[in-house]
Design an enzyme around this catalytic site. Structure first.
Site: not given
Ligand code: ADP
Length: 515
Positions: A206, A282, A316, A413
């Protein structure tokens, strides 16, 4: 041979025509052709017939309407992948044959760099030069890396006690569900499908709803390279519908996810509440980049700038907490400000542009909220701090100094072009402060002192430490996080075990003297 159906090596999948398609405004010879779901080797509409728009981040305009998969389509795709795994040729063919398909795919990726890089930049907003010159070569490289592994996966003969011959064999785990994000759509596609296919798994992937285009095109190329139908199925769609259906599907044997830590928790729960499928995650990061007192300040500024601003800050691994030793701090912040002011921001298709727009209005608004929060919590804004222009999702390269660990901008983040600079005095202090987040993905260390480099790289609780370099993503280097940055490793030899079952075969020996 049915017309319009997938027919084996070198044939294109159906639902794809080169004569129609949506023209790229910069390079009209490049068009969007693949907008349907790819299930069992055919491009098909979603079961509901629904579509969703994908947007050009430069303008906010619609690029194309893409078939919107939901639970029913995921189920169709999983059935195709199951059948391809249980009855199809892929897991049973020789590993060398599998590797040849992957090598051919890598050649096609190289041949179609212009189309793929255009789709990637158009859908994501990243600079075209980055897509074409940095990412596409990394993508074909990682596919070749795993093509090379396919025929080198094997078990052991184990000298166990007793009159037994003990072997281990490594079998493909089965149907892999893979959910990827929008920041590196094609690279994440390659990190996921490369090892899974090398191991002989079949896949339902996906893509992220913000960037569905490049995965569909790459999957078409993979079929042209000879991938049998049903081995890779690509479902575009949204997280809470298609993504959740994949994570909780009872017939998916393994889940690999890249995205935010919040969503990582959700998919882990869905996987454990359904069939306990193993999950690799991850996730996010808040990586420290530590500039030591012996640093060449000009070089440190440049690397710290790259570590944070690369890919519009949407990494990331972004070095989003820049720790600078007090001896070089003042010089560093002046130069960091000058470098941010020099950063060239604009249309990502233009040569020389370093920074394009952020992915969408949601991320754009979120970043601006974090900038306001930084100002309100007492950090000093030394440059940037606002949007750029009035159209699209461009943000000024932004630098804060006097940042403290208890501020939101030092904990969360941000995923945007916002650099936070923190001053430190000694090594123990910076180790403690650098480790004081819930994340543990990566870190940068800038020093020429061997002891400092060794001490910091061992003390930092992160999956990767880059010393005097940053964002080195060679195919062979394992990547993954400590703490809430993830579970398991991708890339390198370590990733293969995510897609393999180890079976022990123990046979009784009639004549143990010959063990
Ligand atoms: P971001 O916030 O950066 O968009 P996400 O973690 O939400 O990151 O998205 C990463 C991927 O996870 C995307 O493909 C997205 O569609 C998918 N996703 C989001 N929510 C869910 C969910 N509830 N279940 C499964 N997948 C999801």
């Amino acid at each position: 041979m049915l017309p319009g159906r997938f027919c084996g090596v070198g044939r294109v999948v159906s639902g794809y025509s080169t004569s129609t398609g949506i023209e790229n405004p910069i390079n009209p010879s490049i068009k969007v052709h693949c907008t349907q779901l790819l299930i069992n080797g055919n491009f098909v509409d979603s079961a509901s017939g629904k579509t969703f728009p994908t947007y050009d981040p430069r303008t906010g305009d619609v690029i194309a309407h893409v078939a919107e998969g939901d639970a029913e389509d995921i189920d169709r795709a999983v059935c195709a992948a199951r059948k391809a795994f249980d009855e199809g040729p892929w897991p049973k063919m020789t590993a060398y044959e599998r590797s040849k398909v992957l090598f051919r795919f890598a050649d096609l990726l190289d041949k179609h760099i212009e189309e793929l890089a255009t789709l990637e930049t158009w859908d994501n907003g990243k600079p075209y030069e980055q897509s074409a010159k940095i990412e596409l070569p990394m993508i074909s490289r990682i596919i070749r890396y795993y093509a090379g592994w396919a025929d080198k996966i094997h078990g052991l003969t184990i000298p166990a006690d007793g009159p037994h011959l003990v072997q281990t064999i490594h079998e493909p785990i089965g149907v892999a569900g893979q959910i990827i994000p929008w920041n590196f759509p094609l690279l994440m596609f390659a990190w996921k499908v490369g090892p899974a296919l090398a191991c002989g798994c079949t896949i339902v992937l996906k893509s992220a709803e913000q960037t569905p285009l490049s995965a569909l095109y790459a999957a078409k190329l993979l079929h042209e390279a000879g991938l049998p139908p049903g081995v890779l199925n690509v479902v575009s769609g949204f997280g809470p519908t298609a993504g959740a259906a994949l994570a909780s599907h009872m017939d998916v044997d393994k889940l690999a996810f890249t995205g935010s830590s919040e969503t990582g928790k959700i998919v882990l729960e869905l996987a454990s509440k359904s069939n306990l499928k193993p999950v690799t995650l991850e996730l996010g990061g808040k990586s420290p980049f530590i500039v030591c007192k012996d640093a060449d300040v000009d070089k440190a500024v440049e690397l710290a700038h790259f570590a944070l601003f690369f890919n519009q800050g949407q990494c990331c691994s972004a070095g989003s907490r820049t720790y600078v030793h007090e001896d070089v701090h003042d010089e560093f912040i002046e130069k960091a400000k000058a470098r941010a002011l020099k950063r060239s921001v604009g249309d990502p298709f233009k040569a020389g542009v370093e920074q394009g727009p952020q992915i969408d209005s949601e991320q754009f608004e979120k970043i601006l909220r974090y900038i306001r929060s930084g100002i309100e919590s007492g950090a000093t804004l030394i440059t940037g701090g606002d949007r750029l222009g009035s159209k699209g999702f461009y943000i000024q390269p932004t630098v804060f100094t006097n940042v403290k660990e208890d501020m939101l901008i030092a904990q969360d983040e941000i995923f945007g072009p916002v650099q936070s600079i923190l001053k430190f005095r000694d090594m123990d202090e910076v180790i403690r402060r650098a480790n004081s987040t819930r994340y543990g993905l990566a870190a940068g260390v800038f020093t020429n002192d061997l002891d400092t480099a060794n001490t910091l790289s061992r003390a930092l609780k992160v999956g990767t430490v880059w010393i005097n370099c940053y964002d080195v993503f060679d195919a062979a280097i394992p990547f993954g996080g400590y703490k809430m940055s993830g579970q398991g490793r991708e890339k390198g030899v370590h990733c293969l075990s995510n897609y393999l079952q180890v079976k022990a075969i123990v046979a009784s020996l009639k004549n143990p003297a010959w063990i």
